[in-house]
Write an enzyme that holds these catalytic residues in place. Sequence first.
Site, PDB file in Angstrom:
ATOM      1  N   GLU A 193       0.859  -1.181   0.000  1.00 56.54           N
ATOM      2  CA  GLU A 193       0.000   0.000   0.000  1.00 56.54           C
ATOM      3  C   GLU A 193       0.897   1.233   0.000  1.00 56.54           C
ATOM      4  O   GLU A 193       1.768   1.368   0.859  1.00 56.54           O
ATOM      5  CB  GLU A 193      -0.864   0.065   1.265  1.00 56.54           C
ATOM      6  CG  GLU A 193      -2.000  -0.916   1.350  1.00 56.54           C
ATOM      7  CD  GLU A 193      -2.793  -0.695   2.632  1.00 56.54           C
ATOM      8  OE1 GLU A 193      -2.730   0.420   3.201  1.00 56.54           O
ATOM      9  OE2 GLU A 193      -3.462  -1.640   3.074  1.00 56.54           O
ATOM     10  N   ASP A 233      -5.082   8.862  10.221  1.00 57.99           N
ATOM     11  CA  ASP A 233      -3.709   8.483  10.503  1.00 57.99           C
ATOM     12  C   ASP A 233      -3.264   8.905  11.894  1.00 57.99           C
ATOM     13  O   ASP A 233      -3.596   9.982  12.373  1.00 57.99           O
ATOM     14  CB  ASP A 233      -2.764   9.116   9.471  1.00 57.99           C
ATOM     15  CG  ASP A 233      -3.025   8.603   8.069  1.00 57.99           C
ATOM     16  OD1 ASP A 233      -3.333   7.406   7.949  1.00 57.99           O
ATOM     17  OD2 ASP A 233      -2.945   9.393   7.110  1.00 57.99           O
TER      18      ASP A 233
END
Length: 263
Positions: free
Chosen positions: A54, A65
């Site tokens: 990824e 995140d």
Amino acid sequence: MTAPTQSKSAAAIDAAAATGRAAFIGYLPAGYPDKETCIQAAIALIEGGADILEVGIPYSDPVMDGPVIQQATTEVLARGFRISEVFDIVRAVTEATGAAVLVMTYYNIIDRMGAEEFARRLAEAGGAGAITPDLIPDEAADWIAATDKYGLDRVFLSAPTSSPERAELVARSSRGFVYGVSIMGVTGARESVSAVAEEVVAASKSAGAPRVCVGLGVSSRSHVEEIGSYADGVIVGTALVAALRDGGAEAVGQLARELSGNS
């Protein structure tokens, strides 16, 4: 161009399953700490045992995140990162390894370029598809059409809070695999993996998803083994980004070997 007939990420997951294990999926931010080191780290990650890569596109407001990835992407943006770097990285890694390479991005970036244009450029770079954490299938008509045209995987998320109806829509709309969110929160390495991860996988499977991979909170070989006992793939991000930060591409390769059991 002619769209491929088989999902690259599905093929990688199935190949891992044929050897009796879950696929190991590794995440790295595009362009961190610079483009060439990112490419070297990605190749080291795959050579160390990752089945799928990824590549995360740095974003100014990364709501999903945790601090390690936020810091990395902030540094990349500060040096003047451009989206074209992502396609360069995907192309370089794909040509060097032949691995399935997915882009992970908030949908605003795709929408700004245009779903058709983004899909075309990703396909031309050899990419397998994209994970779009903030896009729900209900609002994804343009992206679904573009990925169908270019034969790209599109990975939607299923969470502990997803209703059976939502899980079914995600399963039906995804191509490649469903991304099972193991916790409600941001990314980051944790001491233990949430017990609800197995429930998310079971719910997605019941909803018709042929492949479900679990991410958020995975940081050790024991986590990989635990999740691999019920999921089709295990996604590791923060631990790999920290290794890249602290020890460069070599450290990423070493951690990949540990996580995959190849050390």
